[in-house]
Scaffold this active site. Structure first.
Site, mmCIF file in Angstrom:
data_model
loop_
_atom_site.group_PDB
_atom_site.id
_atom_site.type_symbol
_atom_site.label_atom_id
_atom_site.label_comp_id
_atom_site.label_asym_id
_atom_site.label_seq_id
_atom_site.Cartn_x
_atom_site.Cartn_y
_atom_site.Cartn_z
ATOM 1 N N GLU A 43 0.868 -1.179 0.000
ATOM 2 C CA GLU A 43 0.000 0.000 0.000
ATOM 3 C C GLU A 43 0.903 1.226 0.000
ATOM 4 O O GLU A 43 1.457 1.597 1.030
ATOM 5 C CB GLU A 43 -0.896 0.012 1.243
ATOM 6 C CG GLU A 43 -1.742 1.261 1.399
ATOM 7 C CD GLU A 43 -2.326 1.418 2.789
ATOM 8 O OE1 GLU A 43 -2.462 2.567 3.252
ATOM 9 O OE2 GLU A 43 -2.648 0.386 3.436
ATOM 10 N N LYS A 134 -10.878 -0.836 7.045
ATOM 11 C CA LYS A 134 -9.617 -0.692 7.763
ATOM 12 C C LYS A 134 -9.916 -0.180 9.169
ATOM 13 O O LYS A 134 -10.411 0.943 9.328
ATOM 14 C CB LYS A 134 -8.685 0.284 7.028
ATOM 15 C CG LYS A 134 -7.356 0.480 7.754
ATOM 16 C CD LYS A 134 -6.403 1.375 6.981
ATOM 17 C CE LYS A 134 -6.700 2.830 7.172
ATOM 18 N NZ LYS A 134 -5.583 3.703 6.734
#
Length: 215
Positions: A43, A134
């Site tokens: 990421e 998340k």
């Protein structure tokens, strides 16, 4: 089918490395050393200047490897999300939920992972098509909170980021998360140019995941 395939890659990756850096070159080098260590989820955050350039290069370099998944992090709005997707990002991560970002990700069949702290935020994210939420920052809660969130939302897929370490990673997975995001302790050596140490720590995370999954 595209979105499902990417979600499978994310779940298989298990550990998603949150990559930051002062330059494109530093971020790319850090990402490559992390992959070398066995972590297959990257990421790359938009705190990196010209992050889309780094994403484009990584996406091109790992295009032929079906196990590697490259995404964009710290995406604050739909414009940035589309920029990342056009560069080749396969998933989009935000520190908080953003409706327009969710819409653009759905349009392009790209998984959206918004940061959420409350059950209300998580419900809203699910309503707008988020497949994985998340939990951020994970350090504010700890693994025990997963059960509480999944009680009213048993179908909720959670990826904690912030506060995940080699010491507690097993506890997070035992609690029922689909993946974990790691950054600070993984990338700390890169700040001093010790990329060999980054690979070493990445290998420790990859080995820990294999141990947890009994691979």
């Amino acid at each position: 089918m595209k979105k499902t395939a990417i979600l499978n890659k994310l779940e298989n990756a298990g550990v998603i490395a949150v990559v930051r850096g002062e330059t494109v070159e530093e971020a790319i080098k850090a990402s490559n050393t992390i992959v070398k260590g066995g972590i297959t989820g990257i990421e790359l955050t938009f705190t990196v200047p010209n992050a889309d350039h780094a994403i484009a290069e990584l996406a091109a370099n790992y295009k032929k490897d079906p196990t590697i998944v490259i995404g964009a992090g710290t995406v604050l709005d739909a414009v940035t999300a589309r920029l990342a997707i056009m560069a080749g990002a396969e998933f989009i991560v935000s520190p908080c939920f953003d409706k327009e970002t969710a819409k653009i990700c759905n349009l392009y069949q790209i998984p959206y992972l918004p940061g959420c702290m409350t059950i209300t935020e998580m419900k809203t994210a699910l309503t707008y098509g988020a497949d994985i939420v998340k939990l951020f920052p994970g350090s504010a809660f700890g693994p025990s909170i997963v059960k509480a969130f999944k009680a009213p939302l048993p179908h909720l897929n959670i990826m904690p980021t912030g506060g995940v370490s080699l010491a507690n990673m097993q506890d997070w997975f035992a609690a029922g998360v689909v993946a974990v995001g790691v950054g600070g302790n993984l990338l700390a050596p890169a700040a001093t140019g010790d990329f060999e140490k980054v690979t070493e720590v990445a290998t420790q995370y990859a080995d820990k995941l294999k141990s947890i999954r009994k691979v």
